[in-house]
Design a protein around this motif. Structure first.
Motif, mmCIF file in Angstrom:
data_model
loop_
_atom_site.group_PDB
_atom_site.id
_atom_site.type_symbol
_atom_site.label_atom_id
_atom_site.label_comp_id
_atom_site.label_asym_id
_atom_site.label_seq_id
_atom_site.Cartn_x
_atom_site.Cartn_y
_atom_site.Cartn_z
ATOM 1 N N VAL A 12 0.797 -1.236 -0.017
ATOM 2 C CA VAL A 12 -0.127 -0.109 0.060
ATOM 3 C C VAL A 12 0.713 1.139 -0.051
ATOM 4 C CG1 VAL A 12 -1.863 1.135 1.302
ATOM 5 C CG2 VAL A 12 -1.894 -1.119 0.940
ATOM 6 N N ILE A 16 0.474 4.069 -2.612
ATOM 7 C CA ILE A 16 -0.337 5.252 -2.517
ATOM 8 C C ILE A 16 0.927 6.435 -2.771
ATOM 9 C CG2 ILE A 16 0.641 5.982 -0.069
ATOM 10 C CD1 ILE A 16 -2.374 5.769 0.772
ATOM 11 N N ALA A 19 -0.458 6.965 -6.235
ATOM 12 C CA ALA A 19 -1.880 7.662 -6.398
ATOM 13 C C ALA A 19 -1.516 9.155 -5.887
ATOM 14 C CB ALA A 19 -2.731 7.246 -5.110
ATOM 15 N N THR A 20 -0.600 9.550 -4.815
ATOM 16 C CA THR A 20 -0.213 10.954 -4.748
ATOM 17 C C THR A 20 0.164 11.669 -5.795
ATOM 18 O OG1 THR A 20 -0.049 10.231 -2.505
ATOM 19 C CG2 THR A 20 1.033 12.250 -2.952
ATOM 20 N N LEU A 76 -4.937 1.735 -7.393
ATOM 21 C CA LEU A 76 -5.093 0.908 -6.194
ATOM 22 C C LEU A 76 -5.804 -0.271 -6.341
ATOM 23 C CD1 LEU A 76 -5.921 3.943 -3.684
ATOM 24 C CD2 LEU A 76 -3.746 2.902 -4.176
ATOM 25 N N ILE A 157 -11.487 1.487 -0.591
ATOM 26 C CA ILE A 157 -10.673 2.396 -1.163
ATOM 27 C C ILE A 157 -11.702 3.555 -1.428
ATOM 28 C CG2 ILE A 157 -9.586 3.241 -3.599
ATOM 29 C CD1 ILE A 157 -8.816 0.004 -3.693
ATOM 30 N N ILE A 174 -6.503 10.345 0.689
ATOM 31 C CA ILE A 174 -6.487 8.969 -0.173
ATOM 32 C C ILE A 174 -6.333 8.099 0.939
ATOM 33 C CG2 ILE A 174 -5.285 7.333 -1.919
ATOM 34 C CD1 ILE A 174 -3.876 10.078 -2.982
ATOM 35 N N ASN A 175 -7.713 7.280 0.804
ATOM 36 C CA ASN A 175 -7.769 6.089 2.065
ATOM 37 C C ASN A 175 -7.850 4.807 1.397
ATOM 38 O OD1 ASN A 175 -8.448 5.299 4.572
ATOM 39 N ND2 ASN A 175 -10.770 5.363 3.990
ATOM 40 N N VAL A 176 -6.963 4.070 1.975
ATOM 41 C CA VAL A 176 -6.810 2.443 1.846
ATOM 42 C C VAL A 176 -6.997 1.763 3.190
ATOM 43 C CG1 VAL A 176 -5.508 0.631 0.895
ATOM 44 C CG2 VAL A 176 -5.283 2.922 -0.138
ATOM 45 N N ALA A 190 -3.291 9.185 3.021
ATOM 46 C CA ALA A 190 -2.299 10.015 2.501
ATOM 47 C C ALA A 190 -3.054 11.346 2.561
ATOM 48 C CB ALA A 190 -1.871 9.480 1.060
ATOM 49 N N LEU A 215 1.578 11.062 5.679
ATOM 50 C CA LEU A 215 1.250 9.913 5.782
ATOM 51 C C LEU A 215 0.716 9.315 7.081
ATOM 52 C CD1 LEU A 215 0.781 7.164 3.731
ATOM 53 C CD2 LEU A 215 2.945 6.550 4.693
#
Length: 383
Positions: A12, A16, A19-20, A76, A157, A174-176, A190, A215
């Motif tokens: 992850v 991430i 993703a960022t 993701l 996600i 950003i959520n996992v 994030a 983070l």
């Protein structure tokens, strides 16, 4: 963090970062005069028109989705499906916008693939038509699940929480989250515009893009940790600041005056009843709010929906709540029930939220119930 979930965290953490980078590319396009932080170059000229049309797509629930939301979700989902092929996937966005808009699908796949080049494992496996694969992943993550699937290992996600704030260049997350038996096991969040050294209450506009971002992550039973967004290995454990807090030490985190779904007056009234400064930290997105609670930028939040049939969405809360719980916080609904993550995409076994330090949660919950009764809404939270 030394836990049995090192593999999951490693996967992850890498995803991430991709993703960022996607979010920063789109953010720089939205706000070219601002410093959105380090990011790859913006899309090439032929892609700009498609990107421009994809920045404000209205969904069926009257919320917005952007190319960043969709491309981040694609990355993701791809990473997690490769690393954990038997795990269930749940994500916010559907493929409806992609099917309806070929230009949007093209820019989403371009963003996903371009930013994944530094992480070869993302798209190197399988090859084929990337756009078609993205659509299949979205469909998989949106598919109805049988009741028994709540017991399965699950990834939840939220590609961008606080999309409206993101489009303004304000705080987003950003959520996992990883669940097992419907219990929060792992959380990685994030916050690309938050400085990891922030210690005072903030609003959506109080951003620090040049800091590189923050983070926040946790594994159940191992505490919550914070690190510079680009350097997870430099993490430090967050203190359990919400274990034992006196009533005089309550500090608010809310989303005041910006959403129509919530009963705005309740949090302000609770704050007044408990002599709690208000509004304190005031953020649009739920995930940034949960992270702020973990980081000690506040320690109490209350949310009462305007309608009894209005339910929270799992990607706004799963995992992110664990961050606060791992620093001593307690989270229930307005009725005092534990939050039940088993129903699936909508948390229809609960109504609203009351989150506070464990030592005084019962006082905050009692204040909510008393105020509802005083305002003639005593029957409102009851099923």
């Amino acid at each position: 963090m030394d836990s049995s979930y090192e593999q999951e965290l490693t996967v992850v953490f890498e995803a991430i970062q991709v993703a960022t980078a996607i979010s920063r590319t789109v953010l720089q396009f939205l706000h070219p005069s601002s410093d959105a932080g380090p990011a790859p170059a913006a899309p090439a000229d032929p892609e700009l028109a498609a990107l421009r049309t994809s920045l404000q797509v209205l969904k069926d629930d009257n919320t917005f989705v952007t190319a960043a939301d969709l491309a981040i979700q694609a990355v993701l989902l791809r990473v997690l499906s490769v690393a954990f092929p038997t795990h269930r996937l749940v994500a916010e966005e559907s493929a409806a916008q992609l099917r309806a808009d070929p230009a949007l699908l093209a820019i989403v796949t371009s963003l996903a693939v371009t930013h994944s080049r530094a992480s070869a494992f993302v798209w190197a496996h399988g090859g084929g038509d990337v756009a078609a694969h993205v659509m299949r992943l979205f469909d998989r993550a949106a598919a109805p699940q049988p009741a028994t699937s709540a017991l399965d290992p699950t990834w939840v996600i939220d590609p961008i929480d606080g999309t409206a704030a993101f489009m303004r260049g304000e705080h987003y997350a950003i959520n996992v989250a990883h669940l097992c038996d419907s219990r929060q096991i792992l959380s990685v969040v994030a916050l690309p515009l938050l400085s990891p050294t922030t210690t005072t209450p903030i609003t959506d506009a109080d951003t620090a893009p040049a800091s590189g971002g923050t983070l926040v992550f946790a594994v159940r039973g191992y505490g919550a940790h914070v690190a510079p967004l680009g350097s997870p290995s430099e993490s430090r454990a967050l203190p359990r600041h919400a274990d034992a807090v006196p009533l005089a030490g309550l500090a608010s985190v809310t989303c005041y005056g910006t959403l129509k779904s919530g009963y705005d007056g309740m949090h302000a009234a609770v704050a007044a009843k408990l002599a709690m400064p208000f509004p304190g930290t005031n953020l649009l997105g739920w995930v940034p709010r949960w992270a702020a609670l973990a980081l000690g930028l506040g320690n109490t939040t209350v949310w009462v929906y305007r309608r009894r049939d209005r339910y929270a969405k799992v990607w706004d809360h799963a995992g992110a709540m664990l961050l606060f719980e791992e620093v001593g916080g307690m989270v229930t609904d307005v009725d005092g029930r534990d939050i039940d993550l088993s129903p699936g995409r909508l948390l229809n076994a609960n109504f609203g939220f009351v989150a506070a330090p464990r030592s005084v949660h019962h006082h905050v919950l009692a204040a909510v119930k008393t105020l509802l009764q005083e305002q003639g809404r005593a029957g409102f939270p009851a099923k």
